[in-house]
Design a protein around this motif. Structure first.
Motif, PDB file in Angstrom:
ATOM      1  N   SER A  10     117.732  48.106 149.979  1.00 28.88           N
ATOM      2  CA  SER A  10     116.613  48.997 149.674  1.00 28.88           C
ATOM      3  C   SER A  10     116.989  49.870 148.478  1.00 28.88           C
ATOM      4  CB  SER A  10     116.289  49.878 150.884  1.00 28.88           C
ATOM      5  OG  SER A  10     115.864  49.099 151.978  1.00 28.88           O
ATOM      6  N   LEU A  11     116.126  49.885 147.473  1.00 30.24           N
ATOM      7  CA  LEU A  11     116.352  50.695 146.283  1.00 30.24           C
ATOM      8  C   LEU A  11     115.255  51.744 146.174  1.00 30.24           C
ATOM      9  CD1 LEU A  11     117.026  47.443 145.427  1.00 30.24           C
ATOM     10  CD2 LEU A  11     118.012  48.688 143.507  1.00 30.24           C
ATOM     11  N   ARG A  12     115.567  52.830 145.466  1.00 29.86           N
ATOM     12  CA  ARG A  12     114.601  53.912 145.328  1.00 29.86           C
ATOM     13  C   ARG A  12     114.780  54.584 143.979  1.00 29.86           C
ATOM     14  NH1 ARG A  12     114.098  59.519 146.532  1.00 29.86           N
ATOM     15  NH2 ARG A  12     111.988  60.057 147.248  1.00 29.86           N
ATOM     16  N   ASP A  13     113.668  54.863 143.323  1.00 28.49           N
ATOM     17  CA  ASP A  13     113.692  55.658 142.101  1.00 28.49           C
ATOM     18  C   ASP A  13     113.387  57.099 142.477  1.00 28.49           C
ATOM     19  OD1 ASP A  13     113.642  55.721 138.992  1.00 28.49           O
ATOM     20  OD2 ASP A  13     111.866  56.835 139.621  1.00 28.49           O
ATOM     21  N   GLU A  14     114.366  57.969 142.307  1.00 30.97           N
ATOM     22  CA  GLU A  14     114.206  59.340 142.765  1.00 30.97           C
ATOM     23  C   GLU A  14     113.249  60.139 141.897  1.00 30.97           C
ATOM     24  OE1 GLU A  14     118.275  60.496 142.821  1.00 30.97           O
ATOM     25  OE2 GLU A  14     118.617  59.675 144.828  1.00 30.97           O
ATOM     26  N   ARG A 110     126.985  49.738 148.587  1.00 38.01           N
ATOM     27  CA  ARG A 110     126.669  50.162 149.950  1.00 38.01           C
ATOM     28  C   ARG A 110     127.311  49.266 151.003  1.00 38.01           C
ATOM     29  NH1 ARG A 110     122.230  53.739 150.527  1.00 38.01           N
ATOM     30  NH2 ARG A 110     121.000  54.066 148.633  1.00 38.01           N
ATOM     31  N   THR A 111     127.938  48.182 150.582  1.00 41.09           N
ATOM     32  CA  THR A 111     128.512  47.169 151.481  1.00 41.09           C
ATOM     33  C   THR A 111     127.504  46.725 152.530  1.00 41.09           C
ATOM     34  OG1 THR A 111     129.542  48.809 152.960  1.00 41.09           O
ATOM     35  CG2 THR A 111     130.886  47.970 151.149  1.00 41.09           C
ATOM     36  N   GLY A 112     126.267  46.535 152.073  1.00 42.73           N
ATOM     37  CA  GLY A 112     125.225  46.025 152.944  1.00 42.73           C
ATOM     38  C   GLY A 112     124.629  47.033 153.895  1.00 42.73           C
ATOM     39  N   GLY A 113     125.074  48.277 153.841  1.00 42.40           N
ATOM     40  CA  GLY A 113     124.604  49.304 154.767  1.00 42.40           C
ATOM     41  C   GLY A 113     123.781  50.371 154.067  1.00 42.40           C
ATOM     42  N   PRO A 114     123.444  51.456 154.790  1.00 40.88           N
ATOM     43  CA  PRO A 114     122.576  52.498 154.238  1.00 40.88           C
ATOM     44  C   PRO A 114     123.318  53.652 153.565  1.00 40.88           C
ATOM     45  CG  PRO A 114     122.856  52.862 156.579  1.00 40.88           C
ATOM     46  CD  PRO A 114     123.648  51.616 156.249  1.00 40.88           C
ATOM     47  N   GLU A 115     124.640  53.679 153.638  1.00 44.09           N
ATOM     48  CA  GLU A 115     125.387  54.859 153.190  1.00 44.09           C
ATOM     49  C   GLU A 115     125.318  55.047 151.672  1.00 44.09           C
ATOM     50  OE1 GLU A 115     126.685  52.489 155.087  1.00 44.09           O
ATOM     51  OE2 GLU A 115     126.811  53.469 157.038  1.00 44.09           O
ATOM     52  N   GLN A 116     125.166  56.309 151.251  1.00 43.66           N
ATOM     53  CA  GLN A 116     125.160  56.639 149.828  1.00 43.66           C
ATOM     54  C   GLN A 116     126.560  56.568 149.224  1.00 43.66           C
ATOM     55  OE1 GLN A 116     122.935  57.364 147.553  1.00 43.66           O
ATOM     56  NE2 GLN A 116     121.033  57.806 148.599  1.00 43.66           N
ATOM     57  N   ARG A 117     127.576  56.805 150.055  1.00 40.09           N
ATOM     58  CA  ARG A 117     128.966  56.733 149.601  1.00 40.09           C
ATOM     59  C   ARG A 117     129.781  55.978 150.642  1.00 40.09           C
ATOM     60  NH1 ARG A 117     128.487  62.785 148.392  1.00 40.09           N
ATOM     61  NH2 ARG A 117     127.796  62.850 146.214  1.00 40.09           N
ATOM     62  N   TYR A 118     130.852  55.360 150.196  1.00 43.32           N
ATOM     63  CA  TYR A 118     131.668  54.568 151.108  1.00 43.32           C
ATOM     64  C   TYR A 118     132.929  55.303 151.557  1.00 43.32           C
ATOM     65  CZ  TYR A 118     133.325  53.293 146.383  1.00 43.32           C
ATOM     66  OH  TYR A 118     133.736  53.314 145.072  1.00 43.32           O
ATOM     67  N   GLY A 119     132.906  56.635 151.446  1.00 40.43           N
ATOM     68  CA  GLY A 119     134.028  57.451 151.867  1.00 40.43           C
ATOM     69  C   GLY A 119     133.891  58.860 151.323  1.00 40.43           C
ATOM     70  N   ARG A 184     126.321  64.782 142.704  1.00 37.68           N
ATOM     71  CA  ARG A 184     124.985  64.186 142.835  1.00 37.68           C
ATOM     72  C   ARG A 184     124.871  62.860 142.087  1.00 37.68           C
ATOM     73  NH1 ARG A 184     119.981  64.964 144.461  1.00 37.68           N
ATOM     74  NH2 ARG A 184     118.245  64.190 143.197  1.00 37.68           N
ATOM     75  N   ALA A 185     125.589  62.727 140.975  1.00 33.00           N
ATOM     76  CA  ALA A 185     125.511  61.498 140.190  1.00 33.00           C
ATOM     77  C   ALA A 185     126.292  60.355 140.828  1.00 33.00           C
ATOM     78  CB  ALA A 185     126.026  61.741 138.775  1.00 33.00           C
ATOM     79  N   CYS A 186     127.226  60.683 141.703  1.00 39.57           N
ATOM     80  CA  CYS A 186     128.105  59.667 142.291  1.00 39.57           C
ATOM     81  C   CYS A 186     127.588  59.256 143.663  1.00 39.57           C
ATOM     82  CB  CYS A 186     129.540  60.201 142.381  1.00 39.57           C
ATOM     83  SG  CYS A 186     130.250  60.639 140.784  1.00 39.57           S
ATOM     84  N   ARG A 187     126.426  58.635 143.652  1.00 41.03           N
ATOM     85  CA  ARG A 187     125.781  58.133 144.852  1.00 41.03           C
ATOM     86  C   ARG A 187     125.241  56.736 144.569  1.00 41.03           C
ATOM     87  NH1 ARG A 187     121.151  60.595 145.635  1.00 41.03           N
ATOM     88  NH2 ARG A 187     121.149  61.364 143.499  1.00 41.03           N
ATOM     89  N   ALA A 188     125.135  55.927 145.623  1.00 44.78           N
ATOM     90  CA  ALA A 188     124.703  54.543 145.454  1.00 44.78           C
ATOM     91  C   ALA A 188     123.301  54.427 144.864  1.00 44.78           C
ATOM     92  CB  ALA A 188     124.759  53.809 146.793  1.00 44.78           C
ATOM     93  N   SER A 189     122.459  55.434 145.089  1.00 47.71           N
ATOM     94  CA  SER A 189     121.066  55.345 144.648  1.00 47.71           C
ATOM     95  C   SER A 189     120.796  55.970 143.286  1.00 47.71           C
ATOM     96  CB  SER A 189     120.149  56.000 145.685  1.00 47.71           C
ATOM     97  OG  SER A 189     120.459  57.371 145.822  1.00 47.71           O
TER      98      SER A 189
END
Length: 213
Positions: A10-14, A110-119, A184-189
Motif C-alpha cells: 500500500s502506497l500513499r501520497d501524503e 517494509r519487508t511486506g508489512g505495514p511498519e514505517q521503519r524496520y527498527g 520525518r524524512a526517514c520513513r517508508a512512505s
C-alpha cells in the motif's frame, strides 16, 4: 542481490492524501546502494561510500552499461537528447539491471508489512541527529529482516516512477531519506521528487533486476 517473492504494498501520497495498492512481481534488489567504487567500475567488496550527485538519467545509463558489461539484456531504451527522460522505455522482462519501481522499493523497505521503519531509527539509519553532517559507508547500520541496508537514511535513492506527470511533468520519485534529514524524512512512505537531471550530494540509487534473472 536478494531475491524477493511477489506481493502487494500500500502506497500513499501524503501531499494529496491519495492512496493505492500496487502488485509487486518477484524481483531482485541489491542489499546496498551503489558505491562510488562500483560506479567507477573498480573491483572490490560491498563496502565503501555510496555514490551521490548522480541524476536519474545517470543512474539508468549506469544500469545499461553494467548490464552490457555482464552480457545481460539492458532494461532501458534511451533516446539521444532526451533531457527530460520522457522517451525512456523500460523492458521489465529484460535480464539486465534497472532501478526499482517505487512499489518495489517500499515493499522491500517494509519487508511486506505495514511498519514505517524496520527498527529504532538510530540503529538502522544515518540521519540528521547521528550522521555528523556527512554520508557514511554503506552497511554500517542494522539491516531490515530481509537483509537490506540503508533503505532509510544515508542517501536518498532514485526509483523508476514518475511522481505525478499531470502536475510535475517528467519529475521522478526518490525515496528513503538522507544523512542530513530529520526523522520525518526517514520513513517508508516519504516521497520526494525532482527533474531527471537533478543531482545532489545525498542522492544515489540501488540496483534491481526483474524476476529471478
Amino acid at each position: 542481490m536478494i531475491e524477493l517473492p511477489g506481493g502487494k504494498v500500500s502506497l500513499r501520497d501524503e501531499g494529496t492524501g491519495a492512496s493505492w495498492v500496487a502488485e509487486v512481481a518477484p524481483f531482485r534488489l541489491a542489499a546496498f546502494a551503489v558505491t562510488q567504487a562500483q560506479y567507477a567500475g573498480e573491483p572490490g567488496g560491498p563496502g565503501g561510500l555510496p555514490v551521490t550527485d548522480v541524476s536519474w538519467l545517470d543512474a539508468i545509463r549506469f544500469c545499461n552499461e553494467l548490464s552490457a558489461a555482464e552480457d545481460l539484456v539492458p532494461a532501458y531504451g534511451l533516446v539521444d537528447g532526451d533531457r527530460d527522460g520522457e522517451q525512456v522505455s523500460c523492458d521489465w522482462n529484460a535480464t539486465g539491471y534497472r532501478l526499482p519501481s517505487e512499489a518495489e522499493w517500499e515493499y522491500a523497505c517494509r519487508t511486506g508489512g505495514p511498519e514505517q521503519r524496520y527498527g529504532e531509527l538510530g540503529e538502522i539509519a544515518w540521519y540528521q541527529e547521528n550522521s555528523g553532517g556527512h554520508v557514511h559507508e554503506v552497511g554500517g547500520k542494522t539491516p531490515n529482516r530481509w537483509g537490506f541496508h540503508d533503505l532509510l537514511g544515508n542517501v536518498w535513492e532514485w526509483t523508476w516512477d514518475l511522481f505525478d506527470p499531470s502536475v510535475y511533468g517528467p519529475y521522478r520519485v526518490f525515496r528513503g531519506g538522507g544523512a542530513y534529514d530529520p526523522p520525518r524524512a526517514c520513513r517508508a512512505s516519504c516521497r520526494r521528487k525532482s527533474h531527471p537531471t537533478f543531482h545532489i550530494d545525498d542522492l544515489g540509487f540501488r540496483l534491481a533486476r526483474s524476476g529471478h534473472n
